[in-house]
Design a protein around this motif. Structure first.
Motif, PDB file in Angstrom:
ATOM      1  N   PHE A   1      -8.539  -5.865  -2.081  1.00  0.00           N
ATOM      2  CA  PHE A   1      -7.485  -5.124  -1.377  1.00  0.00           C
ATOM      3  C   PHE A   1      -8.096  -3.927  -0.671  1.00  0.00           C
ATOM      4  N   HIS A   2      -7.572  -3.647   0.515  1.00  0.00           N
ATOM      5  CA  HIS A   2      -8.089  -2.541   1.326  1.00  0.00           C
ATOM      6  C   HIS A   2      -6.956  -1.575   1.650  1.00  0.00           C
ATOM      7  N   LEU A   3      -7.320  -0.337   1.892  1.00  0.00           N
ATOM      8  CA  LEU A   3      -6.291   0.632   2.293  1.00  0.00           C
ATOM      9  C   LEU A   3      -5.652   0.231   3.619  1.00  0.00           C
ATOM     10  N   TYR A   4      -6.451  -0.382   4.505  1.00  0.00           N
ATOM     11  CA  TYR A   4      -5.891  -0.694   5.832  1.00  0.00           C
ATOM     12  C   TYR A   4      -4.794  -1.744   5.780  1.00  0.00           C
ATOM     13  N   GLU A   5      -4.685  -2.439   4.656  1.00  0.00           N
ATOM     14  CA  GLU A   5      -3.584  -3.405   4.520  1.00  0.00           C
ATOM     15  C   GLU A   5      -2.278  -2.703   4.133  1.00  0.00           C
ATOM     16  N   GLY A   6      -2.383  -1.416   3.853  1.00  0.00           N
ATOM     17  CA  GLY A   6      -1.178  -0.662   3.508  1.00  0.00           C
ATOM     18  C   GLY A   6      -1.073  -0.320   2.030  1.00  0.00           C
ATOM     19  N   TYR A   7      -2.085  -0.688   1.252  1.00  0.00           N
ATOM     20  CA  TYR A   7      -2.061  -0.366  -0.173  1.00  0.00           C
ATOM     21  C   TYR A   7      -2.555   1.056  -0.415  1.00  0.00           C
ATOM     22  N   SER A   8      -2.066   1.644  -1.500  1.00  0.00           N
ATOM     23  CA  SER A   8      -2.630   2.920  -1.940  1.00  0.00           C
ATOM     24  C   SER A   8      -3.934   2.616  -2.682  1.00  0.00           C
ATOM     25  N   ALA A   9      -4.765   3.635  -2.836  1.00  0.00           N
ATOM     26  CA  ALA A   9      -6.023   3.435  -3.583  1.00  0.00           C
ATOM     27  C   ALA A   9      -5.703   2.992  -5.008  1.00  0.00           C
TER      28      ALA A   9
ATOM     29  N   LEU B   1      -7.400   8.017  -8.466  1.00  0.00           N
ATOM     30  CA  LEU B   1      -7.103   8.835  -9.648  1.00  0.00           C
ATOM     31  C   LEU B   1      -6.051   9.900  -9.365  1.00  0.00           C
ATOM     32  N   ILE B   2      -5.540   9.929  -8.118  1.00  0.00           N
ATOM     33  CA  ILE B   2      -4.482  10.891  -7.790  1.00  0.00           C
ATOM     34  C   ILE B   2      -3.205  10.474  -8.528  1.00  0.00           C
TER      35      ILE B   2
END
Ligand code: HPA
Length: 272
Positions: A82-90, A141-142
């Motif tokens: 999964f990547h951030l650019y797909e719209g997922y959070s870290a 970790l946020i």
């Protein structure tokens, strides 16, 4: 439901499928799925079946957990990440890494396709990461710390295992070459960088740039996992002679470097 309880539900599900006690977690990067053919496969679980797993959206990622034996170890490989650019959070991006840890994994081996900022590299070459720079506007970790997994302020003085890195270097030598090491900078993408951005990345000390890896390694270190990461240089980021990057060329060069990964990774896993 708390993040930890979501993880426990995912683990419960995987245990009912007969999956437990893995040794090594593997993340297969873009265009680097062939390593799966080296695994003596015991189970294939599509992400869509696992409770709370994000769904993979990039078309050339098939989105499955592959569980089996490789290099005489029990491994869990992510085919599709999964990547951030797909719209997922870290935080979503690292859910599978946390699952791997709770299934007993002690080492995370990450692969990725990356741009070569260091112009001594060539296309198709593999590079061992020895550090990273997190340029993502997010961090897994946020939010509330998951105390069951690790401390609020994890150390990041050595994200990549020197012990396992040494094994990678030795195995490369046995195969007849010296493996380069480098610093990986993570960006969100999905666009590639401008010439000015490549100059900036070079100035801040990056050798490689890519759209993955750093969230997974941060989450892994938070949980006390050893990490090793190998990039394949898929394009050269020379701001003074920048060619238009084409996704087909990136995939072609990923496939060239993948041949080297296929030779080295099973040997490294055997020795860790
Ligand atoms: N930039 C960012 N990510 C990449 C690149 C690049 O040049 N090449 C492969 N992934």
């Amino acid at each position: 439901m708390s993040e930890y309880n979501k993880l426990l539900e995912a683990i419960e599900f995987l245990k009912t499928k007969g999956i437990h006690n893995s040794d090594v977690g593997i993340i297969l990067g873009t265009g680097l799925g062939k390593l799966v053919n080296e695994i003596e496969i015991k189970h294939i679980i599509p992400y869509s079946e696992i409770p709370h797993f994000p769904e993979s959206t990039v078309e050339f990622h098939s989105g499955k957990l592959i569980i089996g034996r490789l290099g005489e170890k029990n491994v869990i490989a992510m085919q599709g990440r999964f990547h951030l650019y797909e719209g997922y959070s870290a935080n979503q991006v690292v859910f599978p890494v946390r699952v791997m840890k709770l299934l007993g994994v002690q080492l995370l081996l990450v692969t990725n396709a990356a741009g070569g900022i260091n112009l001594n590299y060539s296309k198709g070459q593999i590079v061992l990461l020895d550090d990273h720079i997190n340029l993502l506007p997010d961090n897994p970790l946020i939010g509330s710390n998951i105390d069951e997994l690790g401390h609020r302020f994890p150390d990041m003085s050595a994200p990549y295992s020197k012990r396992v890195g040494k094994i990678v270097v030795e195995e490369a030598e046995k195969l007849g070459y010296t493996i380069e090491k480098g610093v990986y900078a993570s960006v969100t993408g999905p666009n590639l960088e401008t010439r000015a951005e490549y100059r900036f990345l070079r100035t801040i000390g990056a050798d490689l740039v890519g759209m993955s890896t750093v969230p997974e390694v941060i989450a892994a270190k938070h949980m006390g996992l050893e990490c090793v990461a190998i990039s394949i240089v898929t394009d050269l980021c020379d701001p003074d002679n920048l060619e238009e990057a084409k996704i087909e060329d990136i995939l072609t060069n990923a496939a060239i470097g993948e041949q080297e990964l296929l030779r080295i990774v099973p040997k490294v896993i055997e020795r860790v």
